[in-house]
Design a protein around this motif. Sequence first.
Motif, mmCIF file in Angstrom:
data_model
loop_
_atom_site.group_PDB
_atom_site.id
_atom_site.type_symbol
_atom_site.label_atom_id
_atom_site.label_comp_id
_atom_site.label_asym_id
_atom_site.label_seq_id
_atom_site.Cartn_x
_atom_site.Cartn_y
_atom_site.Cartn_z
ATOM 1 N N LEU A 90 0.802 -1.536 -0.105
ATOM 2 C CA LEU A 90 0.096 0.161 0.253
ATOM 3 C C LEU A 90 0.692 0.947 0.092
ATOM 4 O O LEU A 90 2.478 1.262 0.224
ATOM 5 N N ILE A 94 -4.117 5.801 0.117
ATOM 6 C CA ILE A 94 -5.087 5.098 0.547
ATOM 7 C C ILE A 94 -5.704 5.444 1.672
ATOM 8 O O ILE A 94 -7.255 5.986 1.789
ATOM 9 N N CYS A 97 -8.867 8.303 0.511
ATOM 10 C CA CYS A 97 -9.396 8.005 -0.034
ATOM 11 C C CYS A 97 -11.018 8.397 -0.028
ATOM 12 O O CYS A 97 -11.044 8.972 1.665
ATOM 13 N N TRP A 99 -14.058 6.956 0.454
ATOM 14 C CA TRP A 99 -14.796 6.356 1.034
ATOM 15 C C TRP A 99 -16.099 6.307 1.435
ATOM 16 O O TRP A 99 -17.107 5.983 0.454
ATOM 17 N N ARG A 107 -20.332 1.825 -5.475
ATOM 18 C CA ARG A 107 -18.935 1.527 -5.662
ATOM 19 C C ARG A 107 -18.505 0.823 -3.627
ATOM 20 O O ARG A 107 -18.722 1.455 -3.651
ATOM 21 N N GLU A 110 -11.532 1.453 -1.717
ATOM 22 C CA GLU A 110 -10.840 1.104 -1.206
ATOM 23 C C GLU A 110 -10.396 0.675 0.159
ATOM 24 O O GLU A 110 -9.656 -0.725 -0.006
ATOM 25 N N THR A 111 -10.920 1.400 1.198
ATOM 26 C CA THR A 111 -11.063 0.913 1.867
ATOM 27 C C THR A 111 -10.984 -0.421 3.162
ATOM 28 O O THR A 111 -10.825 -1.255 3.887
ATOM 29 N N ARG A 113 -11.647 -2.983 0.648
ATOM 30 C CA ARG A 113 -10.426 -4.131 -0.100
ATOM 31 C C ARG A 113 -9.881 -4.669 0.933
ATOM 32 O O ARG A 113 -9.335 -5.266 1.145
ATOM 33 N N VAL A 114 -9.056 -3.054 1.661
ATOM 34 C CA VAL A 114 -7.538 -3.273 1.934
ATOM 35 C C VAL A 114 -8.042 -4.157 3.350
ATOM 36 O O VAL A 114 -7.531 -5.339 3.170
#
Length: 169
Positions: A90, A94, A97, A99, A107, A110-111, A113-114
């Motif tokens: 990463l 991040i 993001c 969110w 959607r 990304e956080t 997904r992490v």
Amino acid sequence: MAQSEPVRLWRAYVPRWAHAPLSGEGAARFGGRWNPIGLPTIYAARELSTAWAEYNQGFVQHPALIAQLELAGAMLADLTEPDGLAALGLSETIHRCEWRDALDHGRMPETHRVQADLAAQGFDGLIYPSFMSPGGSCVALWRCNAGDGAELKVIDPEGRLPKTPASWL
């Protein structure tokens, strides 16, 4: 990183939920930066001032209950340092993001997904820099008090916290 010594954390939360300082249900209901809707997650700070700043998000100063927590035996990914981020594949992007915007547009942030990747690797949570308290840091803990591994408890030596919501009636 696995914790060898217990860590003190601070959590500021809505007083109505004084009886449930370790529930994580608010985050499960609405989702958060590091958890999708449906995943109970405890958000806490490593400094008292950071807990207060994160709770109010820079807006009106709302009433809060602040509890001190003790976390032991947790496997936490440290996202506060470049080396820790790089070890996990990463970068500091991040932390920027958007969110909420991703969720608003249907959607997956990304956080999230992490978080799913880290949970699959056995992490109980992560440490991340505070946005509201520069220099402060927070913990998002999505797995604890399930037998083995991370143990989170509230520090309440005199038993002052209520045991049921009846105290607010």
